[in-house]
Design a protein around this motif. Structure first.
Motif, PDB file in Angstrom:
ATOM      1  N   MET A   1       0.895  -1.195   0.000  1.00 35.61           N
ATOM      2  CA  MET A   1       0.000   0.000   0.000  1.00 35.61           C
ATOM      3  C   MET A   1       0.900   1.203   0.000  1.00 35.61           C
ATOM      4  O   MET A   1       1.801   1.329   0.818  1.00 35.61           O
ATOM      5  CB  MET A   1      -0.866  -0.035   1.228  1.00 35.61           C
ATOM      6  N   SER A   2       0.709   2.125  -0.901  1.00 32.84           N
ATOM      7  CA  SER A   2       1.569   3.288  -1.035  1.00 32.84           C
ATOM      8  C   SER A   2       0.987   4.466  -0.288  1.00 32.84           C
ATOM      9  O   SER A   2      -0.221   4.559  -0.114  1.00 32.84           O
ATOM     10  CB  SER A   2       1.732   3.637  -2.517  1.00 32.84           C
ATOM     11  N   ILE A   3       1.875   5.348   0.196  1.00 33.89           N
ATOM     12  CA  ILE A   3       1.459   6.538   0.959  1.00 33.89           C
ATOM     13  C   ILE A   3       1.501   7.727   0.008  1.00 33.89           C
ATOM     14  O   ILE A   3       2.526   7.958  -0.658  1.00 33.89           O
ATOM     15  CB  ILE A   3       2.394   6.774   2.159  1.00 33.89           C
ATOM     16  N   ASP A   4       0.372   8.459   0.107  1.00 37.49           N
ATOM     17  CA  ASP A   4       0.324   9.671  -0.702  1.00 37.49           C
ATOM     18  C   ASP A   4       0.897  10.789   0.132  1.00 37.49           C
ATOM     19  O   ASP A   4       0.239  11.322   1.029  1.00 37.49           O
ATOM     20  CB  ASP A   4      -1.134   9.964  -1.110  1.00 37.49           C
ATOM     21  N   TRP A   5       2.130  11.048  -0.124  1.00 35.45           N
ATOM     22  CA  TRP A   5       2.833  12.023   0.705  1.00 35.45           C
ATOM     23  C   TRP A   5       2.270  13.406   0.542  1.00 35.45           C
ATOM     24  O   TRP A   5       2.289  14.175   1.491  1.00 35.45           O
ATOM     25  CB  TRP A   5       4.337  12.009   0.323  1.00 35.45           C
ATOM     26  N   PHE A   6       1.739  13.681  -0.553  1.00 36.65           N
ATOM     27  CA  PHE A   6       1.152  15.007  -0.730  1.00 36.65           C
ATOM     28  C   PHE A   6      -0.067  15.186   0.146  1.00 36.65           C
ATOM     29  O   PHE A   6      -0.200  16.184   0.820  1.00 36.65           O
ATOM     30  CB  PHE A   6       0.780  15.202  -2.211  1.00 36.65           C
ATOM     31  N   THR A   7      -0.833  14.156   0.094  1.00 37.94           N
ATOM     32  CA  THR A   7      -2.042  14.215   0.950  1.00 37.94           C
ATOM     33  C   THR A   7      -1.659  14.216   2.409  1.00 37.94           C
ATOM     34  O   THR A   7      -2.217  14.942   3.216  1.00 37.94           O
ATOM     35  CB  THR A   7      -2.973  13.021   0.661  1.00 37.94           C
ATOM     36  N   PHE A   8      -0.677  13.390   2.712  1.00 37.07           N
ATOM     37  CA  PHE A   8      -0.244  13.303   4.098  1.00 37.07           C
ATOM     38  C   PHE A   8       0.310  14.636   4.563  1.00 37.07           C
ATOM     39  O   PHE A   8       0.006  15.104   5.663  1.00 37.07           O
ATOM     40  CB  PHE A   8       0.806  12.164   4.196  1.00 37.07           C
ATOM     41  N   THR A   9       1.064  15.226   3.695  1.00 39.21           N
ATOM     42  CA  THR A   9       1.671  16.527   4.063  1.00 39.21           C
ATOM     43  C   THR A   9       0.596  17.586   4.181  1.00 39.21           C
ATOM     44  O   THR A   9       0.617  18.432   5.090  1.00 39.21           O
ATOM     45  CB  THR A   9       2.703  16.941   3.011  1.00 39.21           C
TER      46      THR A   9
END
Length: 266
Positions: A1-9
């Motif tokens: 499962m990949s993390i959406d770093w943009f969303t996370f940020t």
């Protein structure tokens, strides 16, 4: 499962912005309001404590003043009680003294009245006895008693001392000399001659005698020679008896007065 770093940020930034907004617009005003509220509560609490302490001090002061007033009241009542008792005792003592003085004055007045009454009664008794004696002796006077009276009278003249006898003789040689014989009963001429002869012989000089009746002498005869008197009668002994009787009664009254006044004086 990949993390959406943009969303996370983006979410982290949103969270930080929210935290900043909450801290700046909500938490600080609430904290400030809570601090102000707490300070207000603390101030009110302090003020309440100060008011409580002030009230306690006022209560203590009130209680102290109440105690002082109670003590002062007790002292005033005690002092007033003492003054009332002292006033009562003083007035009772004064009233008792006045009553005792009035009682003593009444007894003295009564005693004086009693003495005066007894003295007057006894003096009247003595006078009555004297008067009765005079009446009895006057009723007993008769010729025989008259002769006996003349004999006793001449006997008394015969006992005159020589010096007095010479003095009478010198007086009778003066022009103004006067000889008077007074008697309770009228003297017979023979009795007058007897007396005149006896006096002339005794004084060894002729004497002209004037005779006069004097009933108050009571069985007696008086000889008056130029102011001098030779007498024998019952009037003077009766008067002496009356005086002695009155004097004895007065002594008895005085003695009784002293005895009766002794208990009251003590």
């Amino acid at each position: 499962m990949s993390i959406d770093w943009f969303t996370f940020t983006a979410q982290i930034l949103n969270f930080l912005v929210l935290v900043w907004l909450l801290t700046h617009f909500l938490y600080q005003p609430i904290t400030k309001a809570m601090q102000e509220r707490q300070q207000k509560i603390a101030d009110e609490h302090q003020k309440a404590l100060e008011l409580q302490q002030q009230a306690a001090a006022e209560v203590a002061e009130f209680e102290e003043k109440t105690a002082e007033l109670t003590h002062a009241k007790d002292e005033l009542l005690a002092e007033a009680g003492k003054e009332i008792q002292s006033w009562r005792e003083e007035h009772l003592a004064r009233a008792r003294k006045e009553v005792d003085q009035e009682k003593e004055d009444w007894y003295r007045a009564l005693h004086r009245e009693r003495e005066s009454f007894l003295r007057e009664a006894r003096v009247r008794m003595a006078g009555h006895i004297h008067h009765m004696s005079q009446c009895v002796l006057k009723e007993l006077a008769n010729a025989d008693l008259q002769q006996q009276t003349i004999s006793v009278f001449l006997e008394r003249i015969s006992r005159i001392e020589e010096q007095q006898k010479l003095k009478f003789r010198d007086l009778l040689r003066t022009p103004e000399s006067r000889v008077l014989v007074e008697s309770a009963l009228e003297l017979e001429q023979s009795d007058r001659d007897r007396i005149s002869k006896f006096v002339s012989d005794f004084l060894d000089i002729q004497v002209d005698i004037e005779y006069r009746e004097r009933p108050d002498l009571i069985c007696g005869i008086d000889l008056h020679i130029s102011g001098y008197k030779v007498a024998w009668n019952l009037q003077e002994p009766l008067e002496e008896l009356e005086e002695e009787f009155v004097r004895s009664l007065n002594e008895v009254i005085t003695l009784e007065s002293g005895v009766e006044s002794t208990p009251s004086a003590s």
